[in-house]
Write an enzyme that holds these catalytic residues in place. Structure first.
Site, PDB file in Angstrom:
ATOM      1  N   GLU A 131      46.392   9.906  16.541  1.00 33.64           N
ATOM      2  CA  GLU A 131      45.776   9.802  15.212  1.00 33.64           C
ATOM      3  C   GLU A 131      46.798   9.220  14.253  1.00 33.64           C
ATOM      4  O   GLU A 131      47.995   9.262  14.535  1.00 33.64           O
ATOM      5  CB  GLU A 131      45.403  11.210  14.694  1.00 33.64           C
ATOM      6  CG  GLU A 131      44.293  11.864  15.469  1.00 33.64           C
ATOM      7  CD  GLU A 131      44.304  13.384  15.310  1.00 33.64           C
ATOM      8  OE1 GLU A 131      45.065  13.910  14.481  1.00 33.64           O
ATOM      9  OE2 GLU A 131      43.541  14.030  16.038  1.00 33.64           O
ATOM     10  N   LYS A 133      49.023   9.405  10.850  1.00 30.74           N
ATOM     11  CA  LYS A 133      49.616  10.520  10.098  1.00 30.74           C
ATOM     12  C   LYS A 133      49.396  10.225   8.615  1.00 30.74           C
ATOM     13  O   LYS A 133      50.010   9.325   8.048  1.00 30.74           O
ATOM     14  CB  LYS A 133      51.101  10.634  10.417  1.00 30.74           C
ATOM     15  CG  LYS A 133      51.733  11.872   9.843  1.00 30.74           C
ATOM     16  CD  LYS A 133      53.108  12.109  10.443  1.00 30.74           C
ATOM     17  CE  LYS A 133      53.670  13.447  10.018  1.00 30.74           C
ATOM     18  NZ  LYS A 133      53.873  13.568   8.586  1.00 30.74           N
ATOM     19  N   ASP A 135      49.441  10.696   4.690  1.00 36.23           N
ATOM     20  CA  ASP A 135      50.462  11.234   3.802  1.00 36.23           C
ATOM     21  C   ASP A 135      49.808  11.843   2.566  1.00 36.23           C
ATOM     22  O   ASP A 135      49.642  11.182   1.549  1.00 36.23           O
ATOM     23  CB  ASP A 135      51.413  10.092   3.417  1.00 36.23           C
ATOM     24  CG  ASP A 135      52.749  10.618   2.956  1.00 36.23           C
ATOM     25  OD1 ASP A 135      52.983  11.831   3.079  1.00 36.23           O
ATOM     26  OD2 ASP A 135      53.556   9.814   2.464  1.00 36.23           O
ATOM     27  N   TYR A 243      41.984  18.917  12.808  1.00 38.23           N
ATOM     28  CA  TYR A 243      42.421  20.030  13.659  1.00 38.23           C
ATOM     29  C   TYR A 243      41.426  21.178  13.518  1.00 38.23           C
ATOM     30  O   TYR A 243      41.106  21.581  12.391  1.00 38.23           O
ATOM     31  CB  TYR A 243      43.821  20.464  13.205  1.00 38.23           C
ATOM     32  CG  TYR A 243      44.591  21.365  14.136  1.00 38.23           C
ATOM     33  CD1 TYR A 243      44.274  21.490  15.482  1.00 38.23           C
ATOM     34  CD2 TYR A 243      45.680  22.099  13.659  1.00 38.23           C
ATOM     35  CE1 TYR A 243      45.014  22.308  16.314  1.00 38.23           C
ATOM     36  CE2 TYR A 243      46.434  22.918  14.485  1.00 38.23           C
ATOM     37  CZ  TYR A 243      46.090  23.011  15.812  1.00 38.23           C
ATOM     38  OH  TYR A 243      46.828  23.824  16.641  1.00 38.23           O
ATOM     39  N   LYS A 329      57.295   8.152  13.212  1.00 38.15           N
ATOM     40  CA  LYS A 329      57.320   7.637  11.836  1.00 38.15           C
ATOM     41  C   LYS A 329      57.594   6.139  11.838  1.00 38.15           C
ATOM     42  O   LYS A 329      58.554   5.687  12.462  1.00 38.15           O
ATOM     43  CB  LYS A 329      58.441   8.334  11.045  1.00 38.15           C
ATOM     44  CG  LYS A 329      58.189   9.811  10.799  1.00 38.15           C
ATOM     45  CD  LYS A 329      57.229   9.980   9.637  1.00 38.15           C
ATOM     46  CE  LYS A 329      57.356  11.321   8.975  1.00 38.15           C
ATOM     47  NZ  LYS A 329      58.359  11.511   8.023  1.00 38.15           N
ATOM     48  N   CYS A 423      62.247  -6.137 -29.653  1.00 40.79           N
ATOM     49  CA  CYS A 423      61.013  -6.499 -28.956  1.00 40.79           C
ATOM     50  C   CYS A 423      61.068  -7.965 -28.520  1.00 40.79           C
ATOM     51  O   CYS A 423      61.333  -8.841 -29.347  1.00 40.79           O
ATOM     52  CB  CYS A 423      59.824  -6.255 -29.880  1.00 40.79           C
ATOM     53  SG  CYS A 423      58.277  -6.800 -29.148  1.00 40.79           S
ATOM     54  N   CYS A 426      58.234  -9.892 -30.717  1.00 40.11           N
ATOM     55  CA  CYS A 426      58.220 -10.066 -32.169  1.00 40.11           C
ATOM     56  C   CYS A 426      59.581  -9.802 -32.807  1.00 40.11           C
ATOM     57  O   CYS A 426      59.720  -9.929 -34.022  1.00 40.11           O
ATOM     58  CB  CYS A 426      57.153  -9.168 -32.798  1.00 40.11           C
ATOM     59  SG  CYS A 426      57.564  -7.423 -32.742  1.00 40.11           S
ATOM     60  N   CYS A 441      57.867  -0.707 -29.249  1.00 42.80           N
ATOM     61  CA  CYS A 441      57.977  -1.618 -30.382  1.00 42.80           C
ATOM     62  C   CYS A 441      57.080  -1.029 -31.469  1.00 42.80           C
ATOM     63  O   CYS A 441      55.882  -0.876 -31.270  1.00 42.80           O
ATOM     64  CB  CYS A 441      57.485  -3.015 -30.007  1.00 42.80           C
ATOM     65  SG  CYS A 441      57.225  -4.026 -31.481  1.00 42.80           S
ATOM     66  N   CYS A 447      52.821  -7.371 -33.884  1.00 42.47           N
ATOM     67  CA  CYS A 447      53.328  -7.744 -32.568  1.00 42.47           C
ATOM     68  C   CYS A 447      52.155  -8.274 -31.721  1.00 42.47           C
ATOM     69  O   CYS A 447      51.219  -7.522 -31.410  1.00 42.47           O
ATOM     70  CB  CYS A 447      53.974  -6.519 -31.936  1.00 42.47           C
ATOM     71  SG  CYS A 447      54.687  -6.837 -30.327  1.00 42.47           S
TER      72      CYS A 447
HETATM   73  S1  IVH Z   1      48.289  17.916  13.296  1.00 42.30           S
HETATM   74  C1  IVH Z   1      50.440  21.944  14.634  1.00 42.30           C
HETATM   75  N1  IVH Z   1      47.434  15.558  12.620  1.00 42.30           N
HETATM   76  O1  IVH Z   1      51.722  16.153   9.039  1.00 42.30           O
HETATM   77  C2  IVH Z   1      50.442  20.637  13.949  1.00 42.30           C
HETATM   78  N2  IVH Z   1      48.975  16.628  11.160  1.00 42.30           N
HETATM   79  O2  IVH Z   1      54.506  16.966   9.750  1.00 42.30           O
HETATM   80  C3  IVH Z   1      49.169  20.346  13.276  1.00 42.30           C
HETATM   81  N3  IVH Z   1      49.492  15.350   9.141  1.00 42.30           N
HETATM   82  O3  IVH Z   1      51.536  19.549   8.273  1.00 42.30           O
HETATM   83  C4  IVH Z   1      49.197  19.115  12.490  1.00 42.30           C
HETATM   84  N4  IVH Z   1      48.213  13.628   9.575  1.00 42.30           N
HETATM   85  O4  IVH Z   1      50.080  17.929   6.932  1.00 42.30           O
HETATM   86  C5  IVH Z   1      48.227  16.587  12.291  1.00 42.30           C
HETATM   87  N5  IVH Z   1      46.554  13.468  12.142  1.00 42.30           N
HETATM   88  C6  IVH Z   1      47.329  14.496  11.804  1.00 42.30           C
HETATM   89  C7  IVH Z   1      48.083  14.498  10.613  1.00 42.30           C
HETATM   90  C8  IVH Z   1      48.906  15.592  10.339  1.00 42.30           C
HETATM   91  C9  IVH Z   1      49.040  14.162   8.715  1.00 42.30           C
HETATM   92  C10 IVH Z   1      50.473  16.177   8.402  1.00 42.30           C
HETATM   93  C11 IVH Z   1      50.104  17.632   8.302  1.00 42.30           C
HETATM   94  C12 IVH Z   1      51.233  18.384   8.951  1.00 42.30           C
HETATM   95  C13 IVH Z   1      52.345  17.393   8.865  1.00 42.30           C
HETATM   96  C14 IVH Z   1      53.330  17.651   9.960  1.00 42.30           C
END
Ligand code: IVH
Length: 698
Positions: A131, A133, A135, A243, A329, A423, A426, A441, A447
């Site tokens: 999946e 990740k 943010d 999850y 990452k 400025c 002006c 300004c 201006c």
């Molecule tokens: S699974 C037991 N799936 O990343 C672990 N986490 O660094 C369950 N996060 O706390 C997490 N995308 O906030 C999972 N597709 C994803 C995610 C994800 C972002 C975040 C989540 C977690 C942190 C871990």
């Protein structure tokens, strides 16, 4: 607290024209309709009605629920618009600990993870589920018998904050599940600020002179911890779930669980993929390296999970994270280039923003020539010299930013950047107020970008909606001395506009050319100006361009004071009495109305027929228990917002006033009420009542 005896004897006469049964039927029908349109929008990305029609349905539901509170359901879609105030978020224990993930930064480390999995599973066959990740802010949602019961932040992993009321404003989080679902389960995911929405909110903030929110993740986290869920609702957060947890769930793989939550109506990002081995995982990583920038949310990597749940169990956890999953990452998208110069832009409020002009460089698929530098503090923090080699990064904001300087490559002859003192437009000496990051300004009247910016702000769609007038035409009007400010727009005639010549700048040619306004455009502009006279007061108030008075603040002020005349007379105390209005806004409003120039502009708008007061709203009637009684509302309340309490007072025949005097009947006091108010009420012997007392009264 005791309350006056005579209240208890008052009869509970209501003047509702609807019977309870009629109201129940209509509430049921509205609830079904709203849920249907919401599901359609969030699960199938389709809509059968306009946003306006949707809002009307919701408005009607809220009105009925206000009139018949006993009919309000626990999962009513009206909760999407917020309104509850949470004074302090309750800390709750997580049923299952919320762990974090181990991180990897290279294919090599990923292959090491794969080797550990293979070893832990003693040569059984296994597959991965990948999946993105996301943010954002990790959220845990608990459902009981299909109803959303609790939404909790991660906190320290063992206990987090209960932010249920705020999470309920996220429209893609179901309040009630339709399908046959387990009686109790928890689903986890990431709440986030959609990037477009983040940009919209920031543009709005910038427009009224507020600082931009730094990045989407922090902004999402800050938003979910706000006390007023109405403000949370206005920010249109979203949430991806990834999850599923529960005690007696009957799934053997993570992919089955994901399909299940998808089918129950949860928002699952369709970017996942089952991968047979680590090579397929690496291909997935490569596939998304660039494509992820097209998603509505910021992502900083991918998450690899062992798919089989029994194998997850077998692998177990370390103290901090699961052994069956890991994050990979992506390297932050950054590039190295040279700072060629700094330009300074002046906005409508006079705020000065420095911008770095860079030697063009390729970053995340686009050529970058400019980067934002925010303000003087940022230039100082970076210690910039012109000609420096700098690192630029692209985050959630559309404009990249300079993150650091390669000082080892600096020309020793170069000097640190000195922030401008005048400025650039002006020549006026810039000012910087205590505690403010921006330079301003102060030459509001003379201006050019401020004059132009104020008119552009006034005519924008959210304000007076005369946006047929483009920036070039406005410049043409200013150059031809036909207008000096937005109020002068109402003096314009068709004859003046027809054939009006103005300059257009072409960036490509680097030069101006002359255009003239055609008859049709001139007619359209005159018509749009005429139409703007029926724009409601709150939008006019927003359009006036008072610093820090954005759309929402303008609505609150218009609602409270009802007219420009009353707002003009308001003093500091009565301004901060209004929910959400703090020192900064109150001072800015007072300052605005102290300027003769602004008063003249407003007078002119009034004479032109622009709406400077509220049209009386249709008043909901619940009863007359509070007839002839006056109230001051102060502080923060448990069950209702101050606006809601105000509506309730009015709906029951009472009157809300803004200051405490000898004639006042009741001070409705919540928490965190100002001590001076309390003192004054005590001195005058005003009856002070709590929220509970008040509800008993009605
Ligand atoms: S699974 C037991 N799936 O990343 C672990 N986490 O660094 C369950 N996060 O706390 C997490 N995308 O906030 C999972 N597709 C994803 C995610 C994800 C972002 C975040 C989540 C977690 C942190 C871990």
């Amino acid at each position: 607290m005791s309350f006056p005896l005579h209240w208890t004897n008052w009869s509970k006469k209501t003047e509702n024209t609807m019977t309870l049964d009629q109201a129940r039927n209509e509430i049921d029908r509205l609830t079904d309709q709203i849920n249907h349109h919401n599901d359609l929008y969030y699960q199938q990305s389709r809509s059968e009605i306009s946003d306006f029609e949707f809002d009307k349905l919701l408005e009607r539901l809220i009105q009925l629920e206000g009139q018949f509170p006993e009919l309000k359901k626990e999962d009513s879609p009206s909760q999407r618009v917020g309104g509850t105030i949470t004074k302090e978020f309750e800390t709750v224990l997580h049923k299952y600990r919320m762990l974090s993930l181990g991180n990897t930064y290279s294919q090599e480390e990923l292959r090491e993870f794969d080797a550990r999995v293979a070893k832990g599973l003693e040569n059984q066959a296994y597959e991965y589920f990948c999946e993105l990740k996301f943010d954002g802010v990790a959220l845990s949602l608990t459902y009981e018998n299909g109803l959303l019961k609790r939404a909790v932040t991660r906190g320290d992993g063992t206990k987090g904050d209960d932010i249920t009321n705020n999470a309920k404003t996220i429209r893609s989080i179901p309040l009630r599940l339709k399908a046959n679902v387990p009686s109790e389960f928890e689903v986890r995911g990431e709440a986030f600020f959609p990037l477009k929405e983040f940009e919209r909110v920031n543009n709005e903030r910038e427009d009224v002179g507020e600082e931009r929110l730094a990045n989407p993740r922090n902004a999402a986290s800050g938003t979910l911890k706000m006390q007023d869920s109405k403000v949370v609702a206005s920010r249109k957060l979203n949430c991806f779930l990834y999850y599923l947890l529960g005690d007696n769930l009957d799934y053997s793989t993570h992919s089955e669980a994901i399909s299940a939550i998808e089918s129950w109506g949860f928002n699952v990002s369709p970017t996942y993929k089952k991968c047979n081995d680590i090579d397929a995982v690496i291909a997935y990583i490569e596939e998304w390296e660039e494509k992820r920038h097209d998603l509505p949310v910021e992502t900083d990597g991918i998450v690899v999970k062992v798919n089989e749940l029994s194998q997850q169990e077998q692998l177990g956890f370390t103290a901090k994270s699961p052994r069956w999953a890991i994050a990979y990452k992506y390297k932050a998208e950054s590039a190295t280039t040279v700072l060629e110069s700094i330009s300074y832009q002046v906005g409508r409020t006079g705020a000065v923003t420095p911008v770095a002009n860079l030697r063009p460089v390729l970053l995340a698929g686009t050529t970058v020539k400019r980067a934002s530098l925010h303000n003087a503090n940022e230039i100082e923090r970076l210690g910039l010299h012109i000609g420096d080699t700098v690192h630029v990064e692209k985050g959630g904001e559309i404009i990249p930013k300079v993150t650091s300087v390669e000082t080892s490559l600096r020309n020793p002859e170069s000097n640190p950047v000195e922030y401008i003192t005048q400025c650039p437009e002006c020549g006026t000496e810039l000012v910087r107020e205590d505690g403010e990051a921006n330079h301003y300004c102060p030459n509001e009247e003379g201006c050019p970008p401020q004059i132009l910016g104020k008119i552009e702000h006034f005519i924008q769609r959210n304000a007076l909606d005369i946006d047929k007038l483009g920036p070039e035409t406005i410049k043409g009007l200013l150059d031809n001395a036909l207008i000096e400010n937005y109020a002068d727009l109402y003096d314009l005639t068709f004859e003046q506009l027809n054939g009006l010549e103005f300059k257009i700048y072409s960036e490509k040619k680097g030069d101006y050319s002359i255009r003239s306004l055609r008859e049709k455009s001139a007619g359209n502009i005159i018509q749009a100006i005429e139409n703007s006279k029926s724009i409601p007061f709150e939008r006019v108030l927003f359009g006036l361009g008072i610093r820090f008075v954005g759309k929402t603040v303008a609505e609150k002020l218009a609602d409270h004071f009802q007219s420009v005349d009353r707002l003009k007379e308001a003093d500091y105390d009565s301004l901060i009495e209004v929910p959400e209005i703090g020192d900064r806004i109150a001072e800015s409003v007072i300052e605005f109305f102290q300027e003769d120039r602004n008063l003249r502009i407003i007078e002119k708008l009034g004479l032109a027929g622009v709406q400077l007061h509220h049209e009386a709203k249709e008043q909901v009637v619940e009863g007359n228990n509070l007839e002839n009684r006056t109230f001051v509302i102060s502080g923060v309340f448990q069950q209702f917002s101050r606006d809601e309490l105000k509506e309730k007072i009015k709906a029951n025949g009472g009157k809300v006033v803004s200051s405490i005097s000898g004639k006042l009947d009741f001070l409705l006091a919540g928490d965190k009420m100002g001590p001076s108010k309390l003192e004054k009420a005590n001195k005058l012997g005003t009856t002070i009542i709590s929220e509970e007392d008040f509800l008993n009264m009605i």
